[in-house]
Every structure is written in structure tokens, then in C-alpha cells.
Write a protein that holds these residues in place. Structure first.
Motif, short mmCIF file in Angstrom:
data_model
loop_
_atom_site.label_atom_id
_atom_site.label_comp_id
_atom_site.label_asym_id
_atom_site.label_seq_id
_atom_site.Cartn_x
_atom_site.Cartn_y
_atom_site.Cartn_z
N MET A 76 -34.91 93.32 -49.25
CA MET A 76 -33.36 93.89 -49.97
C MET A 76 -32.68 94.42 -48.82
O MET A 76 -32.70 95.22 -48.07
CB MET A 76 -33.98 94.00 -51.16
N LYS A 77 -31.30 93.41 -48.92
CA LYS A 77 -30.04 94.35 -48.09
C LYS A 77 -29.92 95.69 -48.58
O LYS A 77 -29.54 96.05 -49.07
CB LYS A 77 -29.13 93.69 -48.09
N MET A 78 -30.23 96.64 -47.25
CA MET A 78 -29.47 98.16 -47.68
C MET A 78 -28.40 98.33 -47.20
O MET A 78 -27.48 97.71 -45.97
CB MET A 78 -30.04 98.97 -46.12
N LYS A 79 -27.27 98.62 -48.36
CA LYS A 79 -25.61 98.45 -48.17
C LYS A 79 -25.36 100.09 -49.00
O LYS A 79 -25.63 99.51 -49.84
CB LYS A 79 -25.09 97.61 -49.27
N THR A 110 -30.58 84.32 -62.47
CA THR A 110 -29.78 84.37 -60.70
C THR A 110 -29.18 85.55 -60.54
O THR A 110 -28.62 86.40 -59.79
CB THR A 110 -29.34 82.97 -60.38
N VAL A 111 -27.80 85.52 -61.88
CA VAL A 111 -26.98 86.36 -61.45
C VAL A 111 -27.96 88.02 -61.98
O VAL A 111 -27.42 88.70 -61.27
CB VAL A 111 -26.14 86.64 -62.39
N ALA A 112 -29.17 88.25 -62.34
CA ALA A 112 -29.59 89.58 -62.65
C ALA A 112 -30.44 89.68 -61.96
O ALA A 112 -30.19 91.15 -61.18
CB ALA A 112 -30.26 89.41 -64.17
N HIS A 155 -29.30 89.03 -58.36
CA HIS A 155 -28.44 89.61 -57.51
C HIS A 155 -27.92 91.06 -57.92
O HIS A 155 -27.54 91.78 -56.63
CB HIS A 155 -26.69 88.46 -57.47
N ILE A 156 -27.75 91.79 -58.96
CA ILE A 156 -27.36 93.05 -59.88
C ILE A 156 -28.02 93.67 -59.61
O ILE A 156 -27.92 94.56 -58.72
CB ILE A 156 -26.97 92.85 -61.13
N ALA A 157 -29.74 93.84 -59.52
CA ALA A 157 -30.44 94.24 -59.69
C ALA A 157 -30.89 94.39 -57.89
O ALA A 157 -31.03 95.49 -57.34
CB ALA A 157 -31.65 93.31 -59.78
N ASP A 158 -30.97 93.29 -57.12
CA ASP A 158 -30.30 93.76 -55.66
C ASP A 158 -29.57 94.62 -55.45
O ASP A 158 -29.54 95.80 -54.33
CB ASP A 158 -30.52 92.45 -55.01
N LEU A 159 -28.45 93.70 -54.82
CA LEU A 159 -27.46 94.17 -54.35
C LEU A 159 -27.20 96.34 -55.41
O LEU A 159 -26.92 97.22 -54.31
CB LEU A 159 -25.80 94.46 -55.25
N LEU A 160 -27.51 96.60 -56.19
CA LEU A 160 -27.63 97.88 -57.00
C LEU A 160 -29.44 98.49 -56.83
O LEU A 160 -28.83 99.86 -57.40
CB LEU A 160 -26.72 98.40 -58.32
N ARG A 174 -22.15 82.79 -59.75
CA ARG A 174 -23.93 82.57 -59.97
C ARG A 174 -24.09 82.72 -57.88
O ARG A 174 -25.97 83.75 -57.75
CB ARG A 174 -24.46 81.33 -59.43
N SER A 175 -23.23 82.93 -57.16
CA SER A 175 -23.78 83.85 -55.79
C SER A 175 -23.89 84.71 -55.25
O SER A 175 -23.40 85.88 -56.38
CB SER A 175 -22.43 83.12 -54.32
N GLU A 176 -24.49 85.31 -54.66
CA GLU A 176 -24.53 86.60 -54.00
C GLU A 176 -23.40 87.83 -54.09
O GLU A 176 -22.73 88.02 -54.20
CB GLU A 176 -25.47 87.25 -53.37
N SER A 177 -21.98 86.31 -53.38
CA SER A 177 -21.32 87.23 -53.07
C SER A 177 -19.23 87.42 -54.15
O SER A 177 -19.34 88.10 -53.70
CB SER A 177 -20.56 86.76 -51.96
N SER A 178 -20.37 86.36 -54.96
CA SER A 178 -19.40 86.17 -56.26
C SER A 178 -19.78 87.54 -56.65
O SER A 178 -18.78 88.42 -57.51
CB SER A 178 -19.65 85.20 -56.81
#
Ligand SMILES: Cc1cc2nc3c(=O)[nH]c(=O)nc-3n(C[C@H](O)[C@H](O)[C@H](O)COP(=O)(O)O)c2cc1C
Length: 229
Positions: free
Chosen positions: A1-4, A65-67, A69-74, A213-217
Motif C-alpha cells: 500500500m502506498k504511504m501518502k 475496483t473503485v472500493a 482504490h478508496i480503501a487503499d488511498l485512505l 475506475r482508475s486509482e488516479s480518478s
């Protein structure tokens, strides 16, 4: 997971968001993905390590897929809502279309396969709620899930994947109606439609913005709705 490093402005995120285009909306003409959600353990009871939960239903993988990304980003917990009576969507995503239309048009509440404990859900301040638009509504099992819990005072952020945005407002309104005591993002929806008229296009999605659906979106969407900076 990216650390942002994100600044979370959950309680300040009620600014209006940008408008969406409208489009044709005949489910029979739409081309949902045929990808099947992986069983990657996201049905597990949430861990409670985060104050953000991403709860979603997905039949053919787009919403999952969207879910994710949200979970990963947050760094949020994630929970996959499943129907007790599983939908037949493979290989033909429309195989259960008649059942799905009946549930949507008659505002039914199909049973959820596994419901997390109330105290587990109570631990979250913010719940992202994801669903495909199915016959102009959320997958109705999502409403069953939401109505099982006391979500008063929690921030509810719906997100949808869909073929066309024609009934996006109506689908959002159904989620809001299932969570009447919650705080919503966006705070309000265009009110000049009849939310119970889900069979005739009314086409008013002003201020309702959805992620791609992309992570950047997804990241852009989280920024637009004020969740990250
Ligand atoms: C039975 C059925 C009904 C659908 N109804 C709609 C609809 O009313 N409006 C729409 O925009 N898309 C509709 N779609 C398209 C789905 O919303 C879209 O493919 C979605 O991304 C599927 O999400 P999932 O892959 O997470 O299951 C429908 C798809 C199916 C299979």
C-alpha cells in the motif's frame, strides 16, 4: 500500500462538487464489465483499525475496483456486502435482470449474507457505500445493509458505477433515504426530481460527482469531495 500523506477534512467537505453529464439509460443497452469480483477476503468482518469503512456490493467487479482504490488511498477498512441469495451474473451479467428489476422497482430489501456486528459498524465515523446502479437504483441489498444499523451522525459517502448517469440522482436519493439521520456527501442532492419515479428519466445530476475506475480518478474524486487534499 502506498504511504501518502493526506489531510482528511471529513467534517468540512460539504462544498458542492462538479456536475456530471447525462446520458442514455436503457440497462439492456449498457455493457457492464464481465470481470467477477475476486474473493480476496474483503467480506471479512471489518477490523476496526480505521475510522473509515468502505462497504460495497459488486457483481461484476467494477464497483469492487473503485472500493479497493478508496480503501487503499485512505487506508480504510473494506467490507463486501453480499446477498444471501446470490445473484446469477456470470457469464451473462443480465441473467438475473428480472429479479433485479423487481427488487428495484418495488423497493425490496433482499437479505444480506453476513452482517457485521452492530458494535463493529458503530466504530466508524465515515462509511463509503458503493454499488452498481441496477435498474435505476442501488443494488437493493445495499439498502438492507444500511437500514440494519444506527448510522445517525455518521458521514455517508455513496459511490456508484453505472452505464449511464441518467438515474444517478434517484439512486443517490435511495441511499440517503436509507440513512436519514446521517450526514451525506454531497450534503444535498438536486431536489427537483421525484425520487420515487424511477422509471422515467428526469436527468438531474447537478453537483453529483462520481469516481472513475482508475486509482488516479478515485484520488481526484476524493480530492473533489474534500476528503483528501
Ligand atoms: C441487471 C443490470 C441492470 C443495470 N441497470 C443499470 C441502470 O439502470 N443504469 C446504469 O447506468 N447502468 C446499469 N447497469 C450497468 C451497471 O451499473 C454497471 O455495469 C456497473 O458498473 C456494474 O458494477 P459491478 O461490476 O460492480 O457489478 C446494469 C447492469 C445490470 C447487469
Amino acid at each position: 500500500m502506498k504511504m501518502k500523506k493526506y489531510f482528511i477534512y471529513l467534517m468540512m467537505a460539504f462544498a458542492a462538487v462538479t456536475a456530471n453529464a447525462c446520458g442514455n439509460d436503457d440497462p439492456a443497452q449498457e455493457q457492464p464489465g464481465t470481470e467477477q469480483p475476486e474473493d480476496n477476503g474483503t467480506s471479512d468482518v471489518p477490523s476496526g483499525n480505521s475510522n473509515i469503512l468502505v462497504a460495497y456490493f459488486s457483481a461484476t467487479g467494477n464497483t469492487q475496483t473503485v472500493a479497493q482504490h478508496i480503501a487503499d488511498l485512505l487506508r480504510a477498512d473494506i467490507f463486501r456486502i453480499e446477498a444471501a441469495d446470490e445473484y446469477n451474473t456470470s457469464p451473462d451479467p443480465y441473467a438475473d435482470s428480472e429479479r433485479i428489476q423487481d427488487e428495484a422497482y418495488n423497493n425490496l430489501r433482499p437479505d444480506v449474507k453476513t452482517l457485521p456486528e452492530e458494535e463493529d459498524i458503530a466504530a466508524y465515523d465515515t462509511i463509503f457505500v458503493g454499488s452498481p446502479i441496477w435498474w435505476h437504483q442501488p443494488a437493493m441489498v445495499v439498502c438492507t445493509f444500511l437500514e440494519h444499523y444506527d448510522l445517525s451522525g455518521k458521514v455517508i459517502i455513496p459511490f456508484f458505477t453505472y452505464g449511464a448517469t441518467t438515474y444517478l440522482n434517484e439512486a443517490m436519493q435511495r441511499i440517503y433515504a436509507s440513512t436519514p439521520e446521517s450526514i451525506h456527501i454531497p450534503e444535498t442532492l438536486p431536489e427537483d426530481i421525484d425520487p420515487d419515479n424511477i422509471q422515467e428519466p428526469q436527468n438531474d445530476d447537478d453537483g453529483i460527482n462520481m469516481p472513475g475506475r482508475s486509482e488516479s480518478s478515485v484520488e481526484n474524486w476524493l480530492r473533489e469531495i474534500g476528503i483528501i487534499k
